[in-house]
Design an enzyme around this catalytic site. Structure first.
Site, PDB file in Angstrom:
ATOM      1  N   LYS A  13      43.255 -59.115  94.737  1.00 50.59           N
ATOM      2  CA  LYS A  13      44.655 -58.684  94.791  1.00 50.59           C
ATOM      3  C   LYS A  13      45.463 -59.282  93.632  1.00 50.59           C
ATOM      4  O   LYS A  13      46.194 -58.573  92.948  1.00 50.59           O
ATOM      5  CB  LYS A  13      45.309 -59.098  96.129  1.00 50.59           C
ATOM      6  CG  LYS A  13      44.588 -58.559  97.357  1.00 50.59           C
ATOM      7  CD  LYS A  13      45.272 -58.989  98.648  1.00 50.59           C
ATOM      8  CE  LYS A  13      45.290 -60.498  98.893  1.00 50.59           C
ATOM      9  NZ  LYS A  13      43.942 -61.092  99.111  1.00 50.59           N
ATOM     10  N   ARG A  88      50.434 -59.664 106.591  1.00 49.45           N
ATOM     11  CA  ARG A  88      49.127 -60.154 107.003  1.00 49.45           C
ATOM     12  C   ARG A  88      48.933 -60.095 108.512  1.00 49.45           C
ATOM     13  O   ARG A  88      47.877 -60.475 109.003  1.00 49.45           O
ATOM     14  CB  ARG A  88      49.020 -61.611 106.578  1.00 49.45           C
ATOM     15  CG  ARG A  88      47.997 -61.898 105.471  1.00 49.45           C
ATOM     16  CD  ARG A  88      48.182 -63.367 105.162  1.00 49.45           C
ATOM     17  NE  ARG A  88      47.112 -63.976 104.459  1.00 49.45           N
ATOM     18  CZ  ARG A  88      47.075 -64.168 103.156  1.00 49.45           C
ATOM     19  NH1 ARG A  88      48.010 -63.691 102.377  1.00 49.45           N
ATOM     20  NH2 ARG A  88      46.080 -64.828 102.610  1.00 49.45           N
ATOM     21  N   ARG A 127      36.884 -69.586  91.684  1.00 52.67           N
ATOM     22  CA  ARG A 127      38.181 -69.143  91.154  1.00 52.67           C
ATOM     23  C   ARG A 127      39.000 -70.279  90.546  1.00 52.67           C
ATOM     24  O   ARG A 127      39.041 -71.384  91.053  1.00 52.67           O
ATOM     25  CB  ARG A 127      38.979 -68.520  92.309  1.00 52.67           C
ATOM     26  CG  ARG A 127      40.468 -68.381  92.034  1.00 52.67           C
ATOM     27  CD  ARG A 127      41.131 -67.432  92.962  1.00 52.67           C
ATOM     28  NE  ARG A 127      41.241 -67.892  94.337  1.00 52.67           N
ATOM     29  CZ  ARG A 127      41.742 -67.142  95.324  1.00 52.67           C
ATOM     30  NH1 ARG A 127      42.150 -65.913  95.079  1.00 52.67           N
ATOM     31  NH2 ARG A 127      41.825 -67.623  96.537  1.00 52.67           N
ATOM     32  N   ARG A 161      42.672 -74.161  93.476  1.00 53.53           N
ATOM     33  CA  ARG A 161      43.403 -74.364  94.721  1.00 53.53           C
ATOM     34  C   ARG A 161      42.641 -75.259  95.684  1.00 53.53           C
ATOM     35  O   ARG A 161      41.432 -75.132  95.823  1.00 53.53           O
ATOM     36  CB  ARG A 161      43.671 -73.018  95.386  1.00 53.53           C
ATOM     37  CG  ARG A 161      44.824 -72.274  94.747  1.00 53.53           C
ATOM     38  CD  ARG A 161      44.886 -70.844  95.173  1.00 53.53           C
ATOM     39  NE  ARG A 161      44.735 -70.647  96.611  1.00 53.53           N
ATOM     40  CZ  ARG A 161      44.753 -69.465  97.189  1.00 53.53           C
ATOM     41  NH1 ARG A 161      44.919 -68.381  96.457  1.00 53.53           N
ATOM     42  NH2 ARG A 161      44.606 -69.348  98.493  1.00 53.53           N
ATOM     43  N   ARG A 172      39.724 -68.563 106.680  1.00 54.18           N
ATOM     44  CA  ARG A 172      40.621 -67.548 106.117  1.00 54.18           C
ATOM     45  C   ARG A 172      40.052 -66.151 106.327  1.00 54.18           C
ATOM     46  O   ARG A 172      40.791 -65.197 106.585  1.00 54.18           O
ATOM     47  CB  ARG A 172      40.879 -67.844 104.639  1.00 54.18           C
ATOM     48  CG  ARG A 172      41.813 -69.053 104.463  1.00 54.18           C
ATOM     49  CD  ARG A 172      41.667 -69.725 103.114  1.00 54.18           C
ATOM     50  NE  ARG A 172      41.975 -68.850 102.007  1.00 54.18           N
ATOM     51  CZ  ARG A 172      41.629 -69.091 100.746  1.00 54.18           C
ATOM     52  NH1 ARG A 172      40.949 -70.184 100.447  1.00 54.18           N
ATOM     53  NH2 ARG A 172      41.952 -68.256  99.802  1.00 54.18           N
TER      54      ARG A 172
HETATM   55  P1  ADP Z   1      42.905 -62.467  95.866  1.00 49.36           P
HETATM   56  O1  ADP Z   1      44.245 -62.523  95.166  1.00 49.36           O
HETATM   57  O2  ADP Z   1      42.681 -61.173  96.588  1.00 49.36           O
HETATM   58  O3  ADP Z   1      42.653 -63.659  96.735  1.00 49.36           O
HETATM   59  P2  ADP Z   1      41.792 -62.884  93.154  1.00 49.36           P
HETATM   60  O4  ADP Z   1      42.412 -61.801  92.353  1.00 49.36           O
HETATM   61  O5  ADP Z   1      42.309 -64.251  92.976  1.00 49.36           O
HETATM   62  O6  ADP Z   1      41.784 -62.481  94.725  1.00 49.36           O
HETATM   63  O7  ADP Z   1      40.224 -62.855  92.867  1.00 49.36           O
HETATM   64  C1  ADP Z   1      39.342 -63.842  93.406  1.00 49.36           C
HETATM   65  C2  ADP Z   1      38.347 -64.283  92.326  1.00 49.36           C
HETATM   66  O8  ADP Z   1      37.434 -63.212  92.048  1.00 49.36           O
HETATM   67  C3  ADP Z   1      39.004 -64.646  91.003  1.00 49.36           C
HETATM   68  O9  ADP Z   1      38.319 -65.762  90.466  1.00 49.36           O
HETATM   69  C4  ADP Z   1      38.823 -63.408  90.130  1.00 49.36           C
HETATM   70  O10 ADP Z   1      38.651 -63.770  88.771  1.00 49.36           O
HETATM   71  C5  ADP Z   1      37.527 -62.787  90.677  1.00 49.36           C
HETATM   72  N1  ADP Z   1      37.572 -61.320  90.719  1.00 49.36           N
HETATM   73  C6  ADP Z   1      38.640 -60.509  90.935  1.00 49.36           C
HETATM   74  N2  ADP Z   1      38.271 -59.206  90.930  1.00 49.36           N
HETATM   75  C7  ADP Z   1      36.916 -59.181  90.711  1.00 49.36           C
HETATM   76  C8  ADP Z   1      35.946 -58.131  90.598  1.00 49.36           C
HETATM   77  N3  ADP Z   1      36.290 -56.833  90.723  1.00 49.36           N
HETATM   78  N4  ADP Z   1      34.666 -58.495  90.369  1.00 49.36           N
HETATM   79  C9  ADP Z   1      34.310 -59.808  90.262  1.00 49.36           C
HETATM   80  N5  ADP Z   1      35.184 -60.847  90.356  1.00 49.36           N
HETATM   81  C10 ADP Z   1      36.480 -60.544  90.580  1.00 49.36           C
HETATM   82  P1  ADP Z   2      44.218 -65.536  99.554  1.00 53.55           P
HETATM   83  O1  ADP Z   2      44.625 -64.174  99.090  1.00 53.55           O
HETATM   84  O2  ADP Z   2      43.163 -66.148  98.697  1.00 53.55           O
HETATM   85  O3  ADP Z   2      43.910 -65.592 101.029  1.00 53.55           O
HETATM   86  P2  ADP Z   2      46.972 -66.526  99.480  1.00 53.55           P
HETATM   87  O4  ADP Z   2      47.376 -67.233  98.259  1.00 53.55           O
HETATM   88  O5  ADP Z   2      47.473 -65.151  99.716  1.00 53.55           O
HETATM   89  O6  ADP Z   2      45.384 -66.573  99.497  1.00 53.55           O
HETATM   90  O7  ADP Z   2      47.366 -67.392 100.761  1.00 53.55           O
HETATM   91  C1  ADP Z   2      47.059 -68.775 100.859  1.00 53.55           C
HETATM   92  C2  ADP Z   2      47.498 -69.289 102.224  1.00 53.55           C
HETATM   93  O8  ADP Z   2      48.923 -69.149 102.369  1.00 53.55           O
HETATM   94  C3  ADP Z   2      46.915 -68.529 103.417  1.00 53.55           C
HETATM   95  O9  ADP Z   2      45.638 -69.006 103.798  1.00 53.55           O
HETATM   96  C4  ADP Z   2      47.990 -68.788 104.485  1.00 53.55           C
HETATM   97  O10 ADP Z   2      47.873 -70.102 105.030  1.00 53.55           O
HETATM   98  C5  ADP Z   2      49.277 -68.759 103.688  1.00 53.55           C
HETATM   99  N1  ADP Z   2      49.872 -67.386 103.622  1.00 53.55           N
HETATM  100  C6  ADP Z   2      50.041 -66.615 102.512  1.00 53.55           C
HETATM  101  N2  ADP Z   2      50.611 -65.447 102.814  1.00 53.55           N
HETATM  102  C7  ADP Z   2      50.821 -65.460 104.162  1.00 53.55           C
HETATM  103  C8  ADP Z   2      51.364 -64.524 105.081  1.00 53.55           C
HETATM  104  N3  ADP Z   2      51.825 -63.316 104.685  1.00 53.55           N
HETATM  105  N4  ADP Z   2      51.407 -64.886 106.385  1.00 53.55           N
HETATM  106  C9  ADP Z   2      50.973 -66.084 106.812  1.00 53.55           C
HETATM  107  N5  ADP Z   2      50.429 -67.002 106.003  1.00 53.55           N
HETATM  108  C10 ADP Z   2      50.353 -66.708 104.671  1.00 53.55           C
END
Ligand code: ADP
Ligand code: ADP
Ligand code: ZN
Length: 215
Positions: A13, A88, A127, A161, A172
């Site tokens: 995302k 979420r 990541r 992170r 998660r």
């Molecule tokens: P999210 O915001 O949904 O948690 P991220 O965009 O941070 O996910 O992506 C998670 C990890 O996977 C990052 O280290 C990113 O560089 C990698 N990543 C994102 N998209 C892809 C993809 N299509 N294929 C392989 N790795 C990816």
């Molecule tokens: P990822 O996409 O890798 O799960 P985020 O950066 O979106 O990570 O979220 C990190 C943490 O922040 C989540 O595990 C949760 O604890 C909190 N969080 C983020 N967005 C929300 C939401 N919309 N509702 C509740 N908790 C949230």
């Protein structure tokens, strides 16, 4: 244009949101980034959220809903925004609808990014991101063109992170399965859900999202 990127932790995302910010002049509203900023600043919200985030659980709906509503009111959101990590839960999805109606705004599309669970763990544990602009990278899958230099802003400082460890990731993923995935039918019923193959290469995912937005 106001859109939601919906997908499990590690689905890509943030990666795609940054690309859409650059290509469509939208702002990325990442509730995770906002919460991490609150934790770093030591605000009341940050103090309430920290332990929950460290455990990989979800922060209380009321706190998140207020935070995002205030953020959408800021002037930079007028040109459109990308919700990343929100909503979420079902109460968040319903609150978002009411909030947008109240502000005279609407949702144009919800993009579901589908990725296998095994791949998610590997993505999250490898990541890291640029401290200056937030661009995301991966030890194997997304390496900067020049080692140690951010492709997007030239920054040279990166961080990982605290919650990107295997144990927290499992919690998660459970939260995603139990509380977030159930909101997909809500958007499918509204006819605005587009699903892309999040397992594809990053450029291909971008292509599918662009196609979904143009349709
Ligand atoms: P999210 O915001 O949904 O948690 P991220 O965009 O941070 O996910 O992506 C998670 C990890 O996977 C990052 O280290 C990113 O560089 C990698 N990543 C994102 N998209 C892809 C993809 N299509 N294929 C392989 N790795 C990816
Ligand atoms: P990822 O996409 O890798 O799960 P985020 O950066 O979106 O990570 O979220 C990190 C943490 O922040 C989540 O595990 C949760 O604890 C909190 N969080 C983020 N967005 C929300 C939401 N919309 N509702 C509740 N908790 C949230
Ligand atoms: Zn950068």
């Amino acid at each position: 244009m106001n859109i939601i990127l919906l997908g499990a932790p590690g689905a890509g995302k943030g990666t795609q949101a940054k690309r859409l910010e650059d290509s469509h002049s939208l702002v990325q509203l990442s509730t995770g980034d906002m919460l991490r900023a609150a934790v770093a600043s030591g605000s009341d919200l940050g103090r309430q959220a920290k332990a929950v985030m460290d455990a990989g659980k979800l922060v209380a709906d009321e706190l998140i809903i207020r935070m995002i509503s205030d953020r959408i009111d800021e002037p930079d959101c007028k040109g459109g925004f990308i919700l990343d990590g929100f909503p979420r839960t079902s109460p968040q999805a319903e609150a978002l609808d009411k909030m947008l109606t109240g502000k005279g705004l609407r949702l144009d599309a919800v993009i579901e990014m589908k990725v296998d669970e095994d791949a998610l763990v590997e993505r999250i544990t490898g990541r890291y991101s640029c401290v200056k602009c937030g661009a995301g990278y991966h030890d194997k899958f997304q390496i900067p063109a020049k080692a140690g230099v951010c492709d997007r802003c030239g920054g040279t400082e990166f961080n990982r992170r605290a919650d990107d460890n295997e144990e927290t990731v499992r919690t998660r993923l459970e939260a995603y399965r139990g509380q977030t995935a159930p909101i997909l039918p809500y958007y499918r019923d509204k006819g605005i859900l587009k699903t892309v193959d999040g397992m594809a290469a990053i450029d291909e995912v971008t292509r599918q999202i662009e196609a979904g937005l143009a349709a």
